[in-house]
Scaffold this motif. Sequence first.
Motif, PDB file in Angstrom:
ATOM      1  N   ARG A   4       0.839  -1.196   0.000  1.00 22.83           N
ATOM      2  CA  ARG A   4       0.000   0.000   0.000  1.00 22.83           C
ATOM      3  C   ARG A   4       0.875   1.247   0.000  1.00 22.83           C
ATOM      4  O   ARG A   4       1.831   1.343   0.767  1.00 22.83           O
ATOM      5  N   PRO A  49      -0.161   7.170   2.235  1.00 25.95           N
ATOM      6  CA  PRO A  49      -1.312   8.030   1.957  1.00 25.95           C
ATOM      7  C   PRO A  49      -0.927   9.500   1.967  1.00 25.95           C
ATOM      8  O   PRO A  49      -0.039   9.938   2.696  1.00 25.95           O
ATOM      9  N   TYR A  54      -1.443  -1.223   5.231  1.00 28.56           N
ATOM     10  CA  TYR A  54      -2.634  -0.746   5.903  1.00 28.56           C
ATOM     11  C   TYR A  54      -2.869  -1.689   7.078  1.00 28.56           C
ATOM     12  O   TYR A  54      -2.913  -2.908   6.906  1.00 28.56           O
ATOM     13  N   GLN A  74      -9.857   0.244   9.664  1.00 30.32           N
ATOM     14  CA  GLN A  74      -8.630   0.545   8.927  1.00 30.32           C
ATOM     15  C   GLN A  74      -7.915   1.643   9.718  1.00 30.32           C
ATOM     16  O   GLN A  74      -8.175   2.828   9.553  1.00 30.32           O
ATOM     17  N   GLY A 111      -4.708   2.756   9.949  1.00 28.21           N
ATOM     18  CA  GLY A 111      -3.757   3.690   9.369  1.00 28.21           C
ATOM     19  C   GLY A 111      -2.718   2.967   8.545  1.00 28.21           C
ATOM     20  O   GLY A 111      -2.825   1.767   8.278  1.00 28.21           O
ATOM     21  N   TRP A 112      -1.697   3.717   8.140  1.00 31.06           N
ATOM     22  CA  TRP A 112      -0.621   3.203   7.296  1.00 31.06           C
ATOM     23  C   TRP A 112       0.680   3.201   8.077  1.00 31.06           C
ATOM     24  O   TRP A 112       0.962   4.127   8.849  1.00 31.06           O
ATOM     25  N   PRO A 144     -11.199  -1.731   2.243  1.00 33.51           N
ATOM     26  CA  PRO A 144      -9.993  -1.004   1.850  1.00 33.51           C
ATOM     27  C   PRO A 144      -9.729  -1.159   0.357  1.00 33.51           C
ATOM     28  O   PRO A 144     -10.185  -2.114  -0.273  1.00 33.51           O
ATOM     29  N   LYS A 200     -12.950   3.510   8.380  1.00 39.75           N
ATOM     30  CA  LYS A 200     -11.626   4.087   8.098  1.00 39.75           C
ATOM     31  C   LYS A 200     -11.366   5.177   9.136  1.00 39.75           C
ATOM     32  O   LYS A 200     -11.978   6.241   9.097  1.00 39.75           O
ATOM     33  N   ARG A 206      -2.579   8.702   8.937  1.00 34.30           N
ATOM     34  CA  ARG A 206      -3.972   8.653   8.495  1.00 34.30           C
ATOM     35  C   ARG A 206      -4.341   9.857   7.625  1.00 34.30           C
ATOM     36  O   ARG A 206      -5.506  10.225   7.555  1.00 34.30           O
ATOM     37  N   TRP A 230      -5.339  10.327   4.725  1.00 36.80           N
ATOM     38  CA  TRP A 230      -5.852   9.606   3.575  1.00 36.80           C
ATOM     39  C   TRP A 230      -6.025  10.526   2.383  1.00 36.80           C
ATOM     40  O   TRP A 230      -6.399  11.690   2.515  1.00 36.80           O
ATOM     41  N   THR A 231      -5.815   9.974   1.184  1.00 39.36           N
ATOM     42  CA  THR A 231      -5.944  10.735  -0.048  1.00 39.36           C
ATOM     43  C   THR A 231      -7.394  11.158  -0.257  1.00 39.36           C
ATOM     44  O   THR A 231      -8.317  10.365  -0.066  1.00 39.36           O
TER      45      THR A 231
END
Length: 258
Positions: free
Chosen positions: A90, A93, A108, A126, A128-129, A160, A202, A214, A216-217
Amino acid sequence: MNILSSLLRNRIIPTIAMVVVMSIGIGAGLWQMSRAAGKIDKAEKLASQIALPPLNLNTKPQWTLAEADSRRLVVEGSFLADQAIWLDNRPQPGVTPSKAGSGQSGFYVLMPFQVAGMENTVIWVQRGWAPRNREDRLALPPINTPSGELRIEGIGIAQPDRVFELGDGGMSGNGPVRIQQNLDLTKEAERHRWQQIPFVLKQMSDSENDGLMRNWTAAASGVERHYAYAFQWFALALSAFLFWLIHGLLRIRQTTKR
């Protein structure tokens, strides 16, 4: 008009080639424009949904994706940290691939969340990254998971973002550390035999010091790229027509001089 008719009548093969190239260019350009419009519509829908009051998942036992999709959600309960799934491959983000040093891949972190007051009911979060270890693919980065009951906030999503996978997509799907390519909610419900809310939360709050990102795009991210691609395709179509026209006019001029 007579010149155009002459070009069409006397240059059949170049005309067919021009029409084919123009058709491809215009079609691809319109497709890119439609993708941009789709992202804008999605972003507008998301903004309108987020503006609504948040849904409290503790208020009733049964929820549907239609109720929660793109809505703000709040839920109280506790994480089941030992059942976490790490989704591999992944991108980081909030970072576009065109930026220098943005090629880092990671995970993720998906974790089931026991809903307070509802026995055996969970929702996948979800969280985070986290970055992947460049030297050891199976070495997981350290993260912090709050213990005990807490309240989290986020947005409801179907699942996701999925990536391409071969077979069942699991690198270590049955071990103590589960590294997978994608999350299958149906399989997880069968595996654990718990009452599972049929969508994913999310997590959006970025205040926790848990080692996860987090940012996120946004839904409309990449619209400018689609416009740029559309311009290139339209420019190709125009260039094909101009090349056909100018080259044809030059041939007519040469023929007239003889």
